[in-house]
Design an enzyme around this catalytic site. Structure first.
Site, PDB file in Angstrom:
ATOM      1  N   TYR A   1      15.989  -0.395  -6.957  1.00 53.77           N
ATOM      2  CA  TYR A   1      15.771   0.836  -6.190  1.00 53.77           C
ATOM      3  C   TYR A   1      15.602   2.000  -7.153  1.00 53.77           C
ATOM      4  O   TYR A   1      16.343   2.094  -8.144  1.00 53.77           O
ATOM      5  CB  TYR A   1      16.948   1.112  -5.243  1.00 53.77           C
ATOM      6  CG  TYR A   1      16.513   0.986  -3.812  1.00 53.77           C
ATOM      7  CD1 TYR A   1      15.650   1.926  -3.258  1.00 53.77           C
ATOM      8  CD2 TYR A   1      16.905  -0.095  -3.025  1.00 53.77           C
ATOM      9  CE1 TYR A   1      15.197   1.796  -1.952  1.00 53.77           C
ATOM     10  CE2 TYR A   1      16.459  -0.222  -1.723  1.00 53.77           C
ATOM     11  CZ  TYR A   1      15.595   0.726  -1.182  1.00 53.77           C
ATOM     12  OH  TYR A   1      15.140   0.601   0.084  1.00 53.77           O
TER      13      TYR A   1
ATOM     14  N   GLU B   1      14.571   5.586  -6.060  1.00 57.85           N
ATOM     15  CA  GLU B   1      14.146   6.827  -5.399  1.00 57.85           C
ATOM     16  C   GLU B   1      14.280   8.000  -6.367  1.00 57.85           C
ATOM     17  O   GLU B   1      15.203   8.041  -7.178  1.00 57.85           O
ATOM     18  CB  GLU B   1      14.981   7.075  -4.143  1.00 57.85           C
ATOM     19  CG  GLU B   1      14.538   6.174  -3.010  1.00 57.85           C
ATOM     20  CD  GLU B   1      15.362   6.345  -1.759  1.00 57.85           C
ATOM     21  OE1 GLU B   1      16.084   7.344  -1.637  1.00 57.85           O
ATOM     22  OE2 GLU B   1      15.290   5.444  -0.917  1.00 57.85           O
TER      23      GLU B   1
ATOM     24  N   ASP C   1     -10.408  11.671  -0.720  1.00 60.65           N
ATOM     25  CA  ASP C   1      -9.836  10.321  -0.692  1.00 60.65           C
ATOM     26  C   ASP C   1     -10.870   9.404  -1.342  1.00 60.65           C
ATOM     27  O   ASP C   1     -11.879   9.050  -0.734  1.00 60.65           O
ATOM     28  CB  ASP C   1      -9.579   9.930   0.767  1.00 60.65           C
ATOM     29  CG  ASP C   1      -9.089   8.493   0.912  1.00 60.65           C
ATOM     30  OD1 ASP C   1      -9.067   7.768  -0.102  1.00 60.65           O
ATOM     31  OD2 ASP C   1      -8.761   8.101   2.049  1.00 60.65           O
TER      32      ASP C   1
ATOM     33  N   THR D   1      -6.673   4.401  -3.406  1.00 60.59           N
ATOM     34  CA  THR D   1      -5.993   3.113  -3.497  1.00 60.59           C
ATOM     35  C   THR D   1      -6.193   2.624  -4.919  1.00 60.59           C
ATOM     36  O   THR D   1      -7.047   3.140  -5.655  1.00 60.59           O
ATOM     37  CB  THR D   1      -6.597   2.071  -2.533  1.00 60.59           C
ATOM     38  OG1 THR D   1      -7.998   1.979  -2.782  1.00 60.59           O
ATOM     39  CG2 THR D   1      -6.359   2.454  -1.089  1.00 60.59           C
TER      40      THR D   1
ATOM     41  N   LYS E   1      -9.065  -1.488  -4.745  1.00 64.99           N
ATOM     42  CA  LYS E   1     -10.447  -1.757  -4.325  1.00 64.99           C
ATOM     43  C   LYS E   1     -11.333  -1.807  -5.585  1.00 64.99           C
ATOM     44  O   LYS E   1     -11.106  -2.657  -6.424  1.00 64.99           O
ATOM     45  CB  LYS E   1     -10.899  -0.709  -3.314  1.00 64.99           C
ATOM     46  CG  LYS E   1      -9.990  -0.650  -2.078  1.00 64.99           C
ATOM     47  CD  LYS E   1     -10.513   0.343  -1.059  1.00 64.99           C
ATOM     48  CE  LYS E   1      -9.452   0.832  -0.125  1.00 64.99           C
ATOM     49  NZ  LYS E   1      -9.452   0.194   1.169  1.00 64.99           N
TER      50      LYS E   1
ATOM     51  N   ARG F   1      -2.347  -3.904  -5.017  1.00 62.35           N
ATOM     52  CA  ARG F   1      -2.410  -3.122  -3.773  1.00 62.35           C
ATOM     53  C   ARG F   1      -1.500  -1.917  -3.938  1.00 62.35           C
ATOM     54  O   ARG F   1      -0.313  -2.068  -4.265  1.00 62.35           O
ATOM     55  CB  ARG F   1      -1.877  -3.946  -2.605  1.00 62.35           C
ATOM     56  CG  ARG F   1      -2.717  -5.099  -2.228  1.00 62.35           C
ATOM     57  CD  ARG F   1      -2.382  -5.516  -0.832  1.00 62.35           C
ATOM     58  NE  ARG F   1      -3.071  -4.664   0.101  1.00 62.35           N
ATOM     59  CZ  ARG F   1      -4.306  -4.906   0.548  1.00 62.35           C
ATOM     60  NH1 ARG F   1      -4.949  -5.974   0.159  1.00 62.35           N
ATOM     61  NH2 ARG F   1      -4.876  -4.088   1.388  1.00 62.35           N
TER      62      ARG F   1
HETATM   63  N1  PLP Z   1      -8.598   5.584   2.544  1.00 63.13           N
HETATM   64  C1  PLP Z   1      -9.787   4.972   2.579  1.00 63.13           C
HETATM   65  C2  PLP Z   1     -11.028   5.771   2.339  1.00 63.13           C
HETATM   66  C3  PLP Z   1      -9.857   3.592   2.807  1.00 63.13           C
HETATM   67  O1  PLP Z   1     -11.046   2.979   2.861  1.00 63.13           O
HETATM   68  C4  PLP Z   1      -8.651   2.880   3.030  1.00 63.13           C
HETATM   69  C5  PLP Z   1      -8.629   1.427   3.290  1.00 63.13           C
HETATM   70  O2  PLP Z   1      -9.423   0.808   3.839  1.00 63.13           O
HETATM   71  C6  PLP Z   1      -7.444   3.574   3.004  1.00 63.13           C
HETATM   72  C7  PLP Z   1      -7.454   4.926   2.769  1.00 63.13           C
HETATM   73  C8  PLP Z   1      -6.138   2.905   3.309  1.00 63.13           C
HETATM   74  O3  PLP Z   1      -5.740   2.095   2.284  1.00 63.13           O
HETATM   75  P1  PLP Z   1      -4.498   1.090   2.491  1.00 63.13           P
HETATM   76  O4  PLP Z   1      -5.021  -0.059   3.259  1.00 63.13           O
HETATM   77  O5  PLP Z   1      -4.096   0.736   1.094  1.00 63.13           O
HETATM   78  O6  PLP Z   1      -3.440   1.851   3.204  1.00 63.13           O
END
Ligand code: PLP
Length: 478
Positions: free
Chosen positions: A64, A66, A241, A270, A273, A279
């Site tokens: 842990y 935090e 994002d 993320t 990808k 992950r």
């Molecule tokens: N943001 C975008 C643009 C995504 O394409 C995705 C996943 O498909 C996410 C966020 C969410 O990612 P996670 O599945 O790791 O929560």
């Protein structure tokens, strides 16, 4: 690194797991076999390196931690500090960001951290200031009531779902759609491209707190400099994002106006990808937002996952190597070969092509729904996912699109010739599939009929293509 070491590591691990629950060991073996045998075109998936995968399977999982590096709520976190600091350092260096927070467990979590950081930074809430300065138990019920009122009904302007935006960008099934008053910008109905003038008009009218850039299914570059100018003109915080295309930013395919990091106030991603890590998620920002971002755990995150942060550190170190630039370039060259190959054979693509890692096939051109196309391709050994297209006539469940992406096949070693061959296989399946009918004779959006023999023939061709590019060639599970 010798292949022998990787084989030994996995054989031993499976032996240890199998001694406790053999069905899990068998499922792990089966998953590798399935992944080796499928032509994976899911744009959001990849194959992490053995080093990244192994960094996750250890005793860091038991800890842990935090808090943040050097400031934990638990004792004995010195080794977690080491890996978290390393992952953050690699992220900062790789993306040229002043600050990196590597605790988010996923992309959704990274977005929640960022939303909270922006709210806390931007909203003039005297109660929030007190709540953050004092222990929460010092606040009265009346204070909490005031806080909710002061946080208000904030606005977010993001890309519409059918133009390629993500659920977490203010759509109802996600908490962001409940927290924010959301409005979307779509794409030009003729070209399928983002129309920046329309985004500017929407921003002027709506005056969002957050202008959100980024996507899951838009096959083109985005000009983040222009979006930042629009955000500035209405006093919005500009958030990007980059979950899908972080690998292309890391690999210097997206530079200048197309690199979100120098333009956005806050960037989320993320790590699994196109970035090819474990992950997980991360947040990048300037130092002004760092303090709020660091509140991610426990504000919206559970305890950090130290084993995943260790794997992030490994994957981000890999992404800083020169060969990652070559990899990112090949992802895009491959996506363009796939898109060209599909179009040459008659497929209709949203925006007429791609300049990133993905393409979106409008399968209405084949008389199919996305659902029918997805299943027919799967029957033929080709793994894709259905996806809405702009103004989709079939809605978000059946859809009219198939999204295809090249990060995974590029990791496997596929080049443009193999992606052209893949286009031939996809076109063959889609042009030999017809919509099925329901029991009452009406047209079905799910049922389909694939011409006899096509699935087997294409499946065999897909498998032959893969044989030349073994997945994890150094790993022999015996
Ligand atoms: N943001 C975008 C643009 C995504 O394409 C995705 C996943 O498909 C996410 C966020 C969410 O990612 P996670 O599945 O790791 O929560």
């Amino acid at each position: 690194m010798s292949g022998n070491a990787e084989s030994t590591a996995y054989r031993s691990a499976l032996e240890v797991i199998g001694a406790v629950e053999p069905r899990v060991a068998n499922a792990i073996r089966a998953e590798l076999a399935d992944q080796r045998e499928s032509l994976k075109l899911i744009a959001s998936e990849n194959y992490a390196s053995p080093a990244t995968l192994l960094a996750m399977g250890n005793w860091f999982s038991d800890k842990y931690a935090e808090g943040t590096v050097g400031r934990r709520f638990y004792a004995g976190c010195q080794n977690v500090d080491t890996v978290e600091a390393l992952a953050a350092e690699h992220a900062r260096e790789l993306f040229g960001a002043p600050y990196a927070y590597v605790q988010p467990h996923s992309g959704i979590d990274a977005n929640l951290v960022a939303f909270w950081a922006v709210l806390a930074d931007r909203i003039e809430s005297p109660t929030l200031k007190r709540a953050q300065a004092r222990h929460v138990n010092d606040l009265t019920e009346a204070d909490w009531f005031a806080l909710r009122r002061e946080l208000g009904n904030q606005r977010m302007l993001g890309m519409s779902l059918d133009a390629g935006g993500h659920l977490t960008h203010g759509f109802r099934p996600n908490i962001s759609g409940k927290m924010f008053d959301q409005r979307s910008y779509g794409t030009d109905p003729e070209t399928g491209l983002i129309d920046y003038d329309r985004v500017a008009t929407a921003a002027r009218e709506f005056k969002p707190l957050i202008l959100l850039g980024g996507y899951s299914a838009y096959p083109r570059k985005v000009n983040f400099r222009i979006l930042r100018e629009i955000a500035d003109s209405v006093g919005a915080t500009f958030m990007v994002d980059m979950a899908h295309f972080a690998g292309l930013v890391a690999g210097k395919v997206f530079t200048g106006d197309f690199d979100p990091v120098p333009h956005a106030h806050i960037v989320t991603s993320t790590t699994h990808k196109s970035l090819r890590g474990p992950r997980g998620g991360l947040v990048l920002c300037g130092t002004e937002l760092a303090e709020q971002v660091d509140r991610g755990c426990p504000m919206v995150l559970g305890g950090p996952l130290p084993h995943v942060m260790a794997a992030k550190a490994v994957a981000l170190a890999e992404a800083r190597r020169p060969d990652f630039v070559d990899y990112a370039g090949r992802i895009v060259a491959n996506a363009q070969a796939l898109a060209d190959g599909l179009q040459r054979r008659g497929a209709k693509l949203v925006t007429g092509g791609t300049d990133n890692h993905l393409a979106l096939i409008d399968v209405t051109g084949y008389g199919l729904t996305g659902r029918q196309a997805e299943q027919a391709l799967l029957d033929s050994g080709i793994v894709t996912n259905r996806n809405a297209i702009p103004q989709d006539p079939n809605g978000a469940w059946y859809t009219s699109g198939i999204r295809v992406g090249t990060p995974a096949l590029t990791t496997r070693g596929f080049g443009t010739a193999e992606l052209d061959a893949t286009a031939e296989l996809i076109h063959t399946v889609l042009s030999r599939t017809s919509p099925g009918t329901n029991a009452d004779g009406t047209a079905s959006k799910a049922k389909y009929v694939l011409d006899p023999g096509v699935a087997d023939r294409v499946g065999k061709q897909a498998s032959d293509l893969l044989t030349g590019f073994p997945l994890y060639p150094a790993i022999d599970l015996g």
